[in-house]
Every structure is written in C-alpha cells, then in structure tokens.
Design a protein around this motif. Structure first.
Motif, mmCIF file in Angstrom:
data_model
loop_
_atom_site.group_PDB
_atom_site.id
_atom_site.type_symbol
_atom_site.label_atom_id
_atom_site.label_comp_id
_atom_site.label_asym_id
_atom_site.label_seq_id
_atom_site.Cartn_x
_atom_site.Cartn_y
_atom_site.Cartn_z
ATOM 1 N N ARG A 1 1.130 7.145 16.829
ATOM 2 C CA ARG A 1 1.974 6.356 15.417
ATOM 3 C C ARG A 1 0.375 6.760 14.010
ATOM 4 N NH1 ARG A 1 4.637 0.898 15.711
ATOM 5 N NH2 ARG A 1 2.883 0.785 14.482
ATOM 6 N N GLY A 2 1.331 7.214 13.369
ATOM 7 C CA GLY A 2 0.742 8.067 12.216
ATOM 8 C C GLY A 2 0.971 7.053 10.922
ATOM 9 N N ARG A 3 0.311 7.687 9.611
ATOM 10 C CA ARG A 3 0.946 6.955 8.413
ATOM 11 C C ARG A 3 0.801 8.491 7.062
ATOM 12 N NH1 ARG A 3 1.196 2.732 6.581
ATOM 13 N NH2 ARG A 3 -0.088 1.519 8.429
ATOM 14 N N ASN A 4 1.730 8.802 6.823
ATOM 15 C CA ASN A 4 1.539 9.143 5.800
ATOM 16 C C ASN A 4 0.576 9.414 4.305
ATOM 17 O OD1 ASN A 4 2.425 11.308 3.359
ATOM 18 N ND2 ASN A 4 4.770 10.970 3.841
ATOM 19 N N PRO A 5 -0.272 9.872 3.870
ATOM 20 C CA PRO A 5 -0.982 9.722 3.596
ATOM 21 C C PRO A 5 -0.627 9.671 1.039
ATOM 22 C CG PRO A 5 -1.252 11.818 3.762
ATOM 23 C CD PRO A 5 -0.737 11.462 4.621
ATOM 24 N N GLN A 6 0.922 9.972 1.683
ATOM 25 C CA GLN A 6 0.960 10.079 0.485
ATOM 26 C C GLN A 6 1.877 8.939 -0.042
ATOM 27 O OE1 GLN A 6 2.575 14.192 -0.409
ATOM 28 N NE2 GLN A 6 1.129 14.927 -0.890
ATOM 29 N N GLY B 1 2.204 6.606 2.095
ATOM 30 C CA GLY B 1 1.756 4.608 3.189
ATOM 31 C C GLY B 1 2.802 4.801 4.033
ATOM 32 N N GLU B 2 4.034 5.496 4.297
ATOM 33 C CA GLU B 2 5.025 4.739 5.220
ATOM 34 C C GLU B 2 4.397 5.430 6.797
ATOM 35 O OE1 GLU B 2 8.949 6.860 6.429
ATOM 36 O OE2 GLU B 2 7.678 7.860 5.050
ATOM 37 N N THR B 3 4.818 4.611 7.372
ATOM 38 C CA THR B 3 4.302 5.220 9.459
ATOM 39 C C THR B 3 5.836 6.215 9.925
ATOM 40 O OG1 THR B 3 3.662 2.418 9.488
ATOM 41 C CG2 THR B 3 4.107 3.949 11.314
ATOM 42 N N ILE B 4 4.409 7.159 10.558
ATOM 43 C CA ILE B 4 5.544 8.343 10.815
ATOM 44 C C ILE B 4 4.891 8.197 12.175
ATOM 45 C CG2 ILE B 4 5.406 9.564 8.872
ATOM 46 C CD1 ILE B 4 3.735 10.991 9.332
ATOM 47 N N SER B 5 5.708 8.715 12.727
ATOM 48 C CA SER B 5 5.852 9.250 14.608
ATOM 49 C C SER B 5 5.102 10.892 14.500
ATOM 50 C CB SER B 5 6.658 9.278 14.941
ATOM 51 O OG SER B 5 6.935 9.277 16.307
ATOM 52 N N ILE B 6 4.539 10.930 15.358
ATOM 53 C CA ILE B 6 3.843 12.379 15.860
ATOM 54 C C ILE B 6 4.398 12.530 16.803
ATOM 55 C CG2 ILE B 6 1.905 13.641 15.227
ATOM 56 C CD1 ILE B 6 0.181 11.758 14.304
ATOM 57 N N PRO B 7 5.428 13.424 17.253
ATOM 58 C CA PRO B 7 5.419 13.527 18.819
ATOM 59 C C PRO B 7 4.297 14.186 19.434
ATOM 60 C CG PRO B 7 5.859 15.501 17.497
ATOM 61 C CD PRO B 7 5.756 14.394 16.324
ATOM 62 N N ALA B 8 4.573 14.490 21.127
ATOM 63 C CA ALA B 8 3.464 14.749 21.919
ATOM 64 C C ALA B 8 3.658 16.068 21.694
ATOM 65 C CB ALA B 8 4.690 14.399 23.232
ATOM 66 N N HIS B 9 3.149 16.104 21.863
ATOM 67 C CA HIS B 9 1.912 18.070 22.204
ATOM 68 C C HIS B 9 1.206 18.676 22.634
ATOM 69 C CE1 HIS B 9 -0.085 16.449 18.630
ATOM 70 N NE2 HIS B 9 -0.772 17.459 18.902
ATOM 71 N N ASN B 10 1.356 20.047 23.218
ATOM 72 C CA ASN B 10 0.542 19.817 23.834
ATOM 73 C C ASN B 10 -1.337 20.893 23.267
ATOM 74 O OD1 ASN B 10 1.650 20.107 26.216
ATOM 75 N ND2 ASN B 10 2.484 21.821 25.938
ATOM 76 N N VAL B 11 -2.169 21.359 23.374
ATOM 77 C CA VAL B 11 -3.145 21.121 22.790
ATOM 78 C C VAL B 11 -3.837 21.619 23.970
ATOM 79 C CG1 VAL B 11 -3.258 19.088 21.080
ATOM 80 C CG2 VAL B 11 -4.604 18.776 23.416
ATOM 81 N N VAL B 12 -5.305 22.835 22.950
ATOM 82 C CA VAL B 12 -6.144 22.973 24.256
ATOM 83 C C VAL B 12 -7.246 22.219 23.648
ATOM 84 C CG1 VAL B 12 -7.302 25.505 24.454
ATOM 85 C CG2 VAL B 12 -5.054 25.280 23.837
#
Length: 123
Positions: A90-95, A97-108
């Motif tokens: 869960r994150g927050r839109n800085p513009q 302030g709305e709570t948003i969902s950051i989907p699962a993703h792959n990282v190196v």
C-alpha cells in the motif's frame, strides 16, 4: 601531462582522482557509464569499441534472458543477480494523498562477490 598532450578517455578513467569524503558531489564525479565501460573493455583487450560494445550488449542480453526465465546469474568474483517477487504494497499518491495499491512485481537483486566486496572496502 604537459600542455598540448591529449589523454585517451580510457586512460582518464583509470587516472581519475576520487573526491575526498568532504566533497558533496562525490557520487556524480565517480560515475562510469556504458560508453566509458566499452572504452575500458576496448583498451584493455585491444579490440575496437564496436566489438567491445557488441560483446557487452551480448553479455547483458544473455543475463537478462536468464533472469527473465527465473535463473540466477553468477559472475564468479563479481557477484550474483537474481529475481525476487516483491509483494503487493500500500502506498500513497503524493499529489492527492489517496491510498493506492502497488501491485506485486518482480525486481532484480544483486549480491556482490567476495572479490568485489574486498576491492570496494580497499577503495
């Protein structure tokens, strides 16, 4: 160097003075980009920059393909690269302030090898 002499770019990389701890722009001054890396490869191996560039591109492409297939890439003495899944967050839109969902993703992820860790500690 005396006045009028030209320093080869690859030699300039090897002789670059590293900034003191007190200098604020140390990260920007100690950057090596892909073009400089290709110049270093060409100078140290005696091949042209075109061949060195193709070799580097091939290495990076093959590493990317292997990681895309879920394989771990180990470069002995340098380190290992592997892909992990980052969970949904869960994150927050800085513009707004709305709570948003950051989907699962792959990282190196990269883990430096013993030789590289030793070199960096000496530096």
């Amino acid at each position: 160097l005396s006045d009028g002499q030209i320093l080869h770019p690859a030699a300039a990389c090897r002789t670059k003075k590293f900034p003191d701890e007190n200098e604020m722009d140390y990260k920007q001054d100690s950057l090596m980009n892909k073009a400089e890396l290709i110049e270093e490869i060409a100078a140290s191996t005696g091949v042209t920059k075109v061949i060195a560039g193709k070799a580097l591109d091939s290495v990076l492409a093959n590493m990317g393909k292997a990681m895309e297939q879920g394989e771990r890439v180990i470069v002995s003495g340098f380190g290992s690269f592997h892909v992990t899944e980052r969970a949904e967050q869960r994150g927050r839109n800085p513009q707004t302030g709305e709570t948003i969902s950051i989907p699962a993703h792959n990282v190196v992820k990269f883990r430096p090898g013993k030789k590289l860790r030793t070199l960096v500690k000496k530096g």
